[in-house]
Motif scaffolding. Sequence first.
Motif, PDB file in Angstrom:
ATOM      1  N   ILE A 127       7.394  30.012 -10.639  1.00 12.77           N
ATOM      2  CA  ILE A 127       8.076  31.047  -9.851  1.00 12.77           C
ATOM      3  C   ILE A 127       8.670  30.389  -8.606  1.00 12.77           C
ATOM      4  CG2 ILE A 127       7.858  33.297  -8.759  1.00 12.77           C
ATOM      5  CD1 ILE A 127       6.953  33.295 -11.704  1.00 12.77           C
ATOM      6  N   THR A 128       9.964  30.612  -8.351  1.00 16.25           N
ATOM      7  CA  THR A 128      10.614  30.046  -7.174  1.00 16.25           C
ATOM      8  C   THR A 128      11.305  31.134  -6.371  1.00 16.25           C
ATOM      9  OG1 THR A 128      10.986  27.898  -8.240  1.00 16.25           O
ATOM     10  CG2 THR A 128      12.350  28.423  -6.328  1.00 16.25           C
ATOM     11  N   PHE A 129      10.938  31.222  -5.089  1.00 15.20           N
ATOM     12  CA  PHE A 129      11.637  32.064  -4.118  1.00 15.20           C
ATOM     13  C   PHE A 129      12.381  31.108  -3.191  1.00 15.20           C
ATOM     14  CE2 PHE A 129       7.647  34.287  -5.168  1.00 15.20           C
ATOM     15  CZ  PHE A 129       8.122  35.512  -5.608  1.00 15.20           C
ATOM     16  N   SER A 130      13.686  31.204  -3.136  1.00 17.72           N
ATOM     17  CA  SER A 130      14.470  30.222  -2.384  1.00 17.72           C
ATOM     18  C   SER A 130      15.631  30.898  -1.664  1.00 17.72           C
ATOM     19  CB  SER A 130      15.018  29.154  -3.346  1.00 17.72           C
ATOM     20  OG  SER A 130      15.833  28.228  -2.674  1.00 17.72           O
ATOM     21  N   GLY A 131      15.859  30.467  -0.416  1.00 18.96           N
ATOM     22  CA  GLY A 131      17.017  30.980   0.308  1.00 18.96           C
ATOM     23  C   GLY A 131      16.904  32.437   0.691  1.00 18.96           C
ATOM     24  N   PHE A 132      15.704  32.864   1.105  1.00 17.59           N
ATOM     25  CA  PHE A 132      15.523  34.238   1.582  1.00 17.59           C
ATOM     26  C   PHE A 132      15.842  34.302   3.073  1.00 17.59           C
ATOM     27  CE2 PHE A 132      13.695  34.981  -2.380  1.00 17.59           C
ATOM     28  CZ  PHE A 132      13.137  36.246  -2.512  1.00 17.59           C
ATOM     29  N   THR A 169      14.795  40.217   7.621  1.00 15.29           N
ATOM     30  CA  THR A 169      14.853  40.825   8.942  1.00 15.29           C
ATOM     31  C   THR A 169      13.933  42.041   8.982  1.00 15.29           C
ATOM     32  OG1 THR A 169      17.167  40.124   9.164  1.00 15.29           O
ATOM     33  CG2 THR A 169      16.371  41.799  10.697  1.00 15.29           C
ATOM     34  N   ASN A 170      12.986  42.026   9.925  1.00 13.62           N
ATOM     35  CA  ASN A 170      12.092  43.167  10.128  1.00 13.62           C
ATOM     36  C   ASN A 170      11.311  43.508   8.860  1.00 13.62           C
ATOM     37  OD1 ASN A 170      10.972  45.234  11.778  1.00 13.62           O
ATOM     38  ND2 ASN A 170      12.347  46.734  10.851  1.00 13.62           N
ATOM     39  N   VAL A 171      10.673  42.513   8.284  1.00 10.73           N
ATOM     40  CA  VAL A 171       9.897  42.669   7.054  1.00 10.73           C
ATOM     41  C   VAL A 171       8.411  42.552   7.377  1.00 10.73           C
ATOM     42  CG1 VAL A 171       9.424  41.689   4.781  1.00 10.73           C
ATOM     43  CG2 VAL A 171      11.784  41.829   5.623  1.00 10.73           C
ATOM     44  N   ASP A 172       7.593  43.482   6.887  1.00 12.84           N
ATOM     45  CA  ASP A 172       6.160  43.482   7.212  1.00 12.84           C
ATOM     46  C   ASP A 172       5.472  42.196   6.759  1.00 12.84           C
ATOM     47  OD1 ASP A 172       6.594  46.041   8.126  1.00 12.84           O
ATOM     48  OD2 ASP A 172       5.537  47.038   6.481  1.00 12.84           O
ATOM     49  N   ASN A 173       5.700  41.823   5.490  1.00  8.21           N
ATOM     50  CA  ASN A 173       5.054  40.640   4.904  1.00  8.21           C
ATOM     51  C   ASN A 173       6.132  39.751   4.298  1.00  8.21           C
ATOM     52  OD1 ASN A 173       2.102  41.587   5.072  1.00  8.21           O
ATOM     53  ND2 ASN A 173       3.078  43.258   3.936  1.00  8.21           N
ATOM     54  N   PRO A 174       6.727  38.879   5.072  1.00  5.90           N
ATOM     55  CA  PRO A 174       7.853  38.090   4.555  1.00  5.90           C
ATOM     56  C   PRO A 174       7.483  37.192   3.378  1.00  5.90           C
ATOM     57  CG  PRO A 174       7.864  38.089   6.950  1.00  5.90           C
ATOM     58  CD  PRO A 174       6.567  38.708   6.539  1.00  5.90           C
ATOM     59  N   ILE A 175       6.261  36.606   3.421  1.00  6.89           N
ATOM     60  CA  ILE A 175       5.807  35.721   2.348  1.00  6.89           C
ATOM     61  C   ILE A 175       4.375  36.115   2.021  1.00  6.89           C
ATOM     62  CG2 ILE A 175       5.297  33.336   1.687  1.00  6.89           C
ATOM     63  CD1 ILE A 175       7.354  32.483   3.858  1.00  6.89           C
ATOM     64  N   ILE A 176       4.111  36.451   0.750  1.00 10.67           N
ATOM     65  CA  ILE A 176       2.761  36.925   0.460  1.00 10.67           C
ATOM     66  C   ILE A 176       2.371  36.666  -0.996  1.00 10.67           C
ATOM     67  CG2 ILE A 176       3.644  39.265   0.058  1.00 10.67           C
ATOM     68  CD1 ILE A 176       0.925  40.308   1.110  1.00 10.67           C
ATOM     69  N   ILE A 177       1.159  36.124  -1.171  1.00 11.52           N
ATOM     70  CA  ILE A 177       0.455  36.161  -2.453  1.00 11.52           C
ATOM     71  C   ILE A 177      -0.808  36.969  -2.219  1.00 11.52           C
ATOM     72  CG2 ILE A 177      -0.836  34.860  -4.180  1.00 11.52           C
ATOM     73  CD1 ILE A 177       1.072  32.559  -3.838  1.00 11.52           C
ATOM     74  N   PHE A 203       7.855  28.499  -2.472  1.00 10.24           N
ATOM     75  CA  PHE A 203       8.525  29.265  -1.426  1.00 10.24           C
ATOM     76  C   PHE A 203       9.372  28.268  -0.642  1.00 10.24           C
ATOM     77  CE2 PHE A 203       4.521  31.528  -2.206  1.00 10.24           C
ATOM     78  CZ  PHE A 203       4.942  32.841  -2.343  1.00 10.24           C
ATOM     79  N   ASN A 204      10.681  28.310  -0.798  1.00 15.26           N
ATOM     80  CA  ASN A 204      11.570  27.315  -0.204  1.00 15.26           C
ATOM     81  C   ASN A 204      12.638  27.968   0.666  1.00 15.26           C
ATOM     82  OD1 ASN A 204      10.287  25.273  -1.686  1.00 15.26           O
ATOM     83  ND2 ASN A 204      11.780  25.364  -3.350  1.00 15.26           N
ATOM     84  N   ILE A 259       0.671  25.584  -5.369  1.00 16.33           N
ATOM     85  CA  ILE A 259       1.435  26.493  -4.497  1.00 16.33           C
ATOM     86  C   ILE A 259       2.146  25.645  -3.452  1.00 16.33           C
ATOM     87  CG2 ILE A 259       1.346  28.516  -3.032  1.00 16.33           C
ATOM     88  CD1 ILE A 259       0.380  28.995  -5.928  1.00 16.33           C
ATOM     89  N   ASN A 260       3.463  25.762  -3.365  1.00 16.22           N
ATOM     90  CA  ASN A 260       4.280  24.893  -2.522  1.00 16.22           C
ATOM     91  C   ASN A 260       5.086  25.718  -1.522  1.00 16.22           C
ATOM     92  OD1 ASN A 260       4.188  22.143  -4.230  1.00 16.22           O
ATOM     93  ND2 ASN A 260       4.361  23.885  -5.641  1.00 16.22           N
ATOM     94  N   VAL A 261       5.107  25.252  -0.255  1.00 14.17           N
ATOM     95  CA  VAL A 261       5.923  25.895   0.769  1.00 14.17           C
ATOM     96  C   VAL A 261       6.751  24.839   1.484  1.00 14.17           C
ATOM     97  CG1 VAL A 261       4.429  27.888   1.109  1.00 14.17           C
ATOM     98  CG2 VAL A 261       3.988  25.807   2.403  1.00 14.17           C
ATOM     99  N   ASN A 262       8.041  25.102   1.632  1.00 15.04           N
ATOM    100  CA  ASN A 262       8.953  24.152   2.243  1.00 15.04           C
ATOM    101  C   ASN A 262       9.995  24.879   3.087  1.00 15.04           C
ATOM    102  OD1 ASN A 262       8.362  21.420   0.708  1.00 15.04           O
ATOM    103  ND2 ASN A 262       8.438  23.012  -0.880  1.00 15.04           N
TER     104      ASN A 262
END
Length: 390
Positions: free
Chosen positions: A280-285, A288-296, A321-322, A350-353
């Motif tokens: 699973i890749t989340f990239s280029g997010f 603005t005004n988000v409760d939980n911007p990054i969450i597992i 999460f990139n 689990i990778n964060v960059n």
Amino acid sequence: MRRSTVNVLGLLTVYVLIPRAIPSPTSPSASGTCTLSSSGSDDAPALLKAAADSACSTVTIPTSTTLSIQSKLNMTGTLNKHINLQGTIKFNPDIDYWTDNAFTFDFQDQAAFWLLGGKNIVLDGGGTIDGSGQAWYDAFAKDSSTLRPILLTLFQATNVTVQNIRMIDGPEWINFVNEGQHITFRNITISAVSTSKNAAKNTDGWDIFRSDDVVIEDSNINNGDDCVSFKPSSLGQYEGEYDIVQNVLATNIHMSNAQNGARIKAWAGKGVGSGLVKNITFSGFVETNVDNPIIIDQCYETSADDCAKYPSNTYIQDVWFNNISGTSSGKEKAVVASLSCSPDGRCSDINVNDINVTPPSKYGTPQFSCQNVQISGDAASLFGTCKTTG
């Protein structure tokens, strides 16, 4: 749920009988086009007849036409069809009728106005699908057992493109892809906003169930729940069910005023299901005004004690999460990212960059929390040493 607004700029992919005379559509032209007009009553029979007619390779709803749909649309088995929606398909808000007659699904107790299935289908034209949702938002506020229909369901469909369409005021989920293959949504505008004190709830933009090769791109969503949700057995919700969500790419996403940004959730506790979430890749997010911007959250709807005793049986692997930036709402104070897994190695790789997310200034320096997970990547140090349980 809070309203969320999302601009999907890039790519998201995952490897009756009617007791009345049925009006006829306009006879097919030499090019195989059948043009529909409003009858002043129920236009569902005419739409169904045109869709089933092999001589109508194209079914056109002109710009000035609004088809009133007062009975359910079963368009499964449709073959080689172009639905040229220039005008409007509007579902009549007859709650009593739809409560008794909508298509139903055991999965999460869902119902649907319209099943569109088969092979080689294009739905486009710049027009509108209108769910007349306000009546449903108000009814649900009075009775939460009200079964609200999904606006458009692609059911066991293959090679389908839905593009250049506006979808408004769905009673609940807007799009449901059930057991589909090679599905593309492109340039879709979704709006589900209540005009009364009763919020539009559960109006997910897309829900994907046991489907392969689904692409959603260049679309805008303004709704009251999930923007895109992958729901094979809702990631471990149902006992005895095993499902897989894998090969997901979510990229170039602009999101504002939302509860969750890039999120993976899985159920834990006694009597839940099992499965695998992988690659699973989340990239280029940009958020603005988000409760939980990054969450597992691998202990979704489960207490800490129960999660330690009965860890999630949905394993989460190979997640990235990139390049995620923006601001949190401050609902979690300074915490802008939380990666919380069940004990016993249920999360891995689990990778964060390149993470640059900040809380409101009153909360000071952004904080990053984690539990029961090893994190890699150039932003791993932001999380420090994760707590462990069990």
